[in-house]
Enzyme design. Structure first.
Site, PDB file in Angstrom:
ATOM      1  N   TYR A   1       1.680 -26.311  10.344  1.00 28.07           N
ATOM      2  CA  TYR A   1       2.990 -26.303   9.926  1.00 28.07           C
ATOM      3  C   TYR A   1       3.649 -26.884  11.015  1.00 28.07           C
ATOM      4  O   TYR A   1       4.502 -28.083  10.778  1.00 28.07           O
ATOM      5  CB  TYR A   1       3.480 -24.800   9.994  1.00 28.07           C
ATOM      6  CG  TYR A   1       4.953 -24.792   9.679  1.00 28.07           C
ATOM      7  CD1 TYR A   1       5.470 -24.884   8.413  1.00 28.07           C
ATOM      8  CD2 TYR A   1       5.736 -24.644  10.806  1.00 28.07           C
ATOM      9  CE1 TYR A   1       6.805 -25.091   8.321  1.00 28.07           C
ATOM     10  CE2 TYR A   1       7.228 -24.307  10.689  1.00 28.07           C
ATOM     11  CZ  TYR A   1       7.759 -24.675   9.117  1.00 28.07           C
ATOM     12  OH  TYR A   1       9.133 -24.575   9.026  1.00 28.07           O
TER      13      TYR A   1
ATOM     14  N   THR B   1      14.669 -16.332   5.260  1.00 26.58           N
ATOM     15  CA  THR B   1      14.362 -16.679   4.012  1.00 26.58           C
ATOM     16  C   THR B   1      13.176 -15.986   3.554  1.00 26.58           C
ATOM     17  O   THR B   1      12.451 -15.527   4.547  1.00 26.58           O
ATOM     18  CB  THR B   1      14.495 -18.261   3.814  1.00 26.58           C
ATOM     19  OG1 THR B   1      13.615 -18.586   4.753  1.00 26.58           O
ATOM     20  CG2 THR B   1      15.845 -18.571   4.265  1.00 26.58           C
TER      21      THR B   1
ATOM     22  N   LYS C   1       5.964 -30.827  10.474  1.00 27.06           N
ATOM     23  CA  LYS C   1       7.341 -30.994  11.007  1.00 27.06           C
ATOM     24  C   LYS C   1       7.604 -32.088  11.930  1.00 27.06           C
ATOM     25  O   LYS C   1       8.498 -32.752  11.642  1.00 27.06           O
ATOM     26  CB  LYS C   1       8.017 -29.575  11.462  1.00 27.06           C
ATOM     27  CG  LYS C   1       8.068 -28.358  10.318  1.00 27.06           C
ATOM     28  CD  LYS C   1       9.182 -29.036   9.367  1.00 27.06           C
ATOM     29  CE  LYS C   1       9.200 -27.858   8.216  1.00 27.06           C
ATOM     30  NZ  LYS C   1      10.206 -28.146   6.948  1.00 27.06           N
TER      31      LYS C   1
HETATM   32  N1  LIG Z   1      13.642 -20.132   7.405  1.00 23.85           N
HETATM   33  C1  LIG Z   1      13.620 -20.803   8.945  1.00 23.85           C
HETATM   34  O1  LIG Z   1      13.816 -20.174   9.746  1.00 23.85           O
HETATM   35  C2  LIG Z   1      13.219 -22.346   8.798  1.00 23.85           C
HETATM   36  C3  LIG Z   1      13.189 -22.679  10.177  1.00 23.85           C
HETATM   37  C4  LIG Z   1      13.171 -24.173  10.193  1.00 23.85           C
HETATM   38  C5  LIG Z   1      12.913 -24.973   9.120  1.00 23.85           C
HETATM   39  N2  LIG Z   1      12.745 -24.523   8.013  1.00 23.85           N
HETATM   40  C6  LIG Z   1      12.593 -25.298   6.971  1.00 23.85           C
HETATM   41  O2  LIG Z   1      13.713 -25.485   5.972  1.00 23.85           O
HETATM   42  C7  LIG Z   1      13.266 -25.336   4.667  1.00 23.85           C
HETATM   43  C8  LIG Z   1      13.551 -24.498   3.444  1.00 23.85           C
HETATM   44  O3  LIG Z   1      12.960 -23.290   3.738  1.00 23.85           O
HETATM   45  P1  LIG Z   1      13.455 -21.785   3.466  1.00 23.85           P
HETATM   46  O4  LIG Z   1      13.470 -21.087   4.896  1.00 23.85           O
HETATM   47  O5  LIG Z   1      14.947 -22.068   2.784  1.00 23.85           O
HETATM   48  O6  LIG Z   1      12.399 -21.221   2.557  1.00 23.85           O
HETATM   49  P2  LIG Z   1      12.391 -20.826   0.995  1.00 23.85           P
HETATM   50  O7  LIG Z   1      13.445 -19.802   0.765  1.00 23.85           O
HETATM   51  O8  LIG Z   1      10.856 -20.160   1.021  1.00 23.85           O
HETATM   52  O9  LIG Z   1      12.307 -22.053   0.409  1.00 23.85           O
HETATM   53  C9  LIG Z   1      11.216 -22.931   0.019  1.00 23.85           C
HETATM   54  C10 LIG Z   1      11.866 -23.793  -0.965  1.00 23.85           C
HETATM   55  O10 LIG Z   1      10.598 -24.605  -0.990  1.00 23.85           O
HETATM   56  C11 LIG Z   1      10.214 -24.954  -2.614  1.00 23.85           C
HETATM   57  N3  LIG Z   1       8.883 -24.974  -2.815  1.00 23.85           N
HETATM   58  C12 LIG Z   1       7.881 -24.325  -2.349  1.00 23.85           C
HETATM   59  N4  LIG Z   1       6.664 -24.756  -2.766  1.00 23.85           N
HETATM   60  C13 LIG Z   1       6.672 -25.787  -3.642  1.00 23.85           C
HETATM   61  C14 LIG Z   1       6.374 -26.859  -4.547  1.00 23.85           C
HETATM   62  N5  LIG Z   1       4.820 -26.621  -4.421  1.00 23.85           N
HETATM   63  N6  LIG Z   1       7.007 -27.764  -5.149  1.00 23.85           N
HETATM   64  C15 LIG Z   1       8.414 -27.783  -5.031  1.00 23.85           C
HETATM   65  N7  LIG Z   1       9.323 -26.996  -4.362  1.00 23.85           N
HETATM   66  C16 LIG Z   1       8.435 -26.151  -3.523  1.00 23.85           C
HETATM   67  C17 LIG Z   1      10.595 -23.519  -3.085  1.00 23.85           C
HETATM   68  O11 LIG Z   1      11.016 -23.869  -4.476  1.00 23.85           O
HETATM   69  P3  LIG Z   1      10.431 -22.697  -5.591  1.00 23.85           P
HETATM   70  O12 LIG Z   1      11.159 -21.745  -5.639  1.00 23.85           O
HETATM   71  O13 LIG Z   1      10.655 -23.776  -6.755  1.00 23.85           O
HETATM   72  O14 LIG Z   1       9.055 -22.622  -5.523  1.00 23.85           O
HETATM   73  C18 LIG Z   1      11.886 -23.144  -2.367  1.00 23.85           C
HETATM   74  O15 LIG Z   1      13.001 -23.493  -2.831  1.00 23.85           O
HETATM   75  C19 LIG Z   1      11.555 -25.537   4.653  1.00 23.85           C
HETATM   76  O16 LIG Z   1      11.340 -26.924   4.852  1.00 23.85           O
HETATM   77  C20 LIG Z   1      11.401 -24.858   5.923  1.00 23.85           C
HETATM   78  O17 LIG Z   1      10.045 -25.401   6.578  1.00 23.85           O
HETATM   79  C21 LIG Z   1      13.070 -23.182   7.847  1.00 23.85           C
END
Ligand SMILES: NC(=O)c1ccc[n+]([C@@H]2O[C@H](COP(=O)([O-])OP(=O)(O)OC[C@H]3O[C@@H](n4cnc5c(N)ncnc54)[C@H](OP(=O)(O)O)[C@@H]3O)[C@@H](O)[C@H]2O)c1
Ligand SMILES: *[C@@H]1O[C@H](CO)[C@@H](O)[C@H](O)[C@H]1NC(C)=O
Length: 325
Positions: free
Chosen positions: A205, A242, A209
């Protein structure tokens, strides 16, 4: 040996997490400036069906943008589009399928988007997964590496001509890469990008990033050199509650819950940094930044290694079958 190779990235990743939580304990989410209307502009948000991607898509649509949600869950996608279109009369949302674990699917997505004949002003590379058990995509790539980074690398390159055509001086097209504080713990091993020697989901992971940040800086250099009205930034949303955390070990997940209730940001707060990078007047013409809590922030030392940036770019081109820039 194996234990050490798995334990060190794990500890480093959790340390990053703790640092962010300490920050969030004492600092509120930044205040969003008033954003200019975005009528007539078109955005793609990957992973826009839920979490921060959904909140980003919704906010951009409320500013008047035509937003394409790109995701791999067709029903969830349709529901997200319905919700947004019910809420905002000005903007417009639609869904196009992409499975980011397949480079073929990325190419098909780009073709479908091109068939619409739309311009493209904003690309938000948001989708991601975290800490999935060791898994390969059909193309043989490690899961985090492909989904979080390589597919977005390909997507961006295939859409770059449209972004360039749609940008004007004073009204640039904008690319936003969703990075993470875990990139500080990341290392990129060019000889083993797919983590075949020792697998650690934590290292995988963090690597994905860091790769996104390296990609951001290298691409901005190319865009600036070519004089194009396109900017690219990496953003860090903090720790946000999330579904991303669903893959934590049971114990960690149990511990996460009460902490998340108090200290994690909401998806809308987390999304604000992407929205800021995509739409704020303050960010017009500004690229090559790592944005955290609405401010330009220093990313890891490794991320500024220009030789590593160039090597990763070259290797990525090879892996996805693209000629150099
Ligand atoms: N949450 C945190 O604390 C945090 C911190 C730093 C960075 N981030 C980053 O923020 C971004 C968004 O994450 P989130 O926290 O909002 O998590 P999330 O709610 O799990 O959202 C992840 C998204 O990725 C999509 N996805 C997963 N597998 C996929 C695939 N095979 N093809 C296309 N789309 C896919 C999902 O869409 P489907 O529903 O269509 O599968 C979902 O909309 C990520 O890149 C994560 O690494 C998050
Ligand atoms: C979408 O991708 C995720 C992996 O990122 C996977 O778990 C899920 O099953 C996929 N959804 C569909 C409908 O294939």
């Amino acid at each position: 040996m194996w234990l050490l190779s798995a334990l060190v990235p794990l500890l480093r990743l959790y340390l990053c997490g703790i640092r962010v939580l300490l920050y969030q304990m004492f600092n509120r989410s930044f205040e969003m400036p008033v954003l200019p209307k975005q009528n007539g502009r078109v955005a793609i948000v990957t992973g826009g069906t839920r979490g921060m991607g959904f909140e980003t898509a919704r906010r951009l649509a409320s500013l008047g943008m035509h937003v394409i949600i790109a995701g791999n869950e067709t029903e969830e996608g349709a529901a997200a589009v319905r919700r947004i279109n019910e809420e905002c009369s000005k903007g417009k949302a639609e869904f196009i399928f992409v499975d980011l674990t397949s480079l073929k699917s990325v190419r098909q997505f780009v073709q479908m988007f091109r068939d619409r004949g739309l311009p493209l002003h904003v690309l938000i590379n948001n989708a991601g997964v975290m800490l999935v058990p060791e898994r390969r995509t059909d193309d043989g790539f490690e899961f985090h590496f492909c989904l979080n980074y390589l597919s977005h690398f390909l997507l961006t390159n295939l859409l770059l001509d449209l972004l360039k055509e749609s940008g004007r001086q004073g009204r640039s097209s904008r690319i936003v890469n969703m990075a993470s504080a875990t990139h500080y713990a990341g290392e990129v091993n060019l000889e083993d990008l797919n983590k075949r020697t020792v697998y650690s989901s934590h290292a995988a992971y963090s690597q994905s990033k860091l790769a996104l940040v390296l990609f951001t800086y290298y691409l901005q250099e190319q865009l600036t050199a070519g004089g194009f009205a396109v900017t690219v930034n990496a953003v860090d949303p903090g720790m946000v509650d999330t579904a991303l955390y669903d893959n934590l070990w049971t114990l960690a997940r149990m511990m996460k819950k009460p902490v998340a209730n108090i200290l994690f940001r909401t998806p809308a707060e987390g999304a604000s940094v992407s929205v800021y990078a995509a739409a704020a007047s303050e960010m017009e013409g500004v690229g090559g930044c790592y944005l955290y809590n609405g401010r330009k922030t220093q990313s890891s030392d490794l991320s500024y290694d220009t030789e590593l940036q160039a090597k990763l770019w070259k290797k990525s081109c090879k892996l996805v079958g693209l000629q150099g820039f």
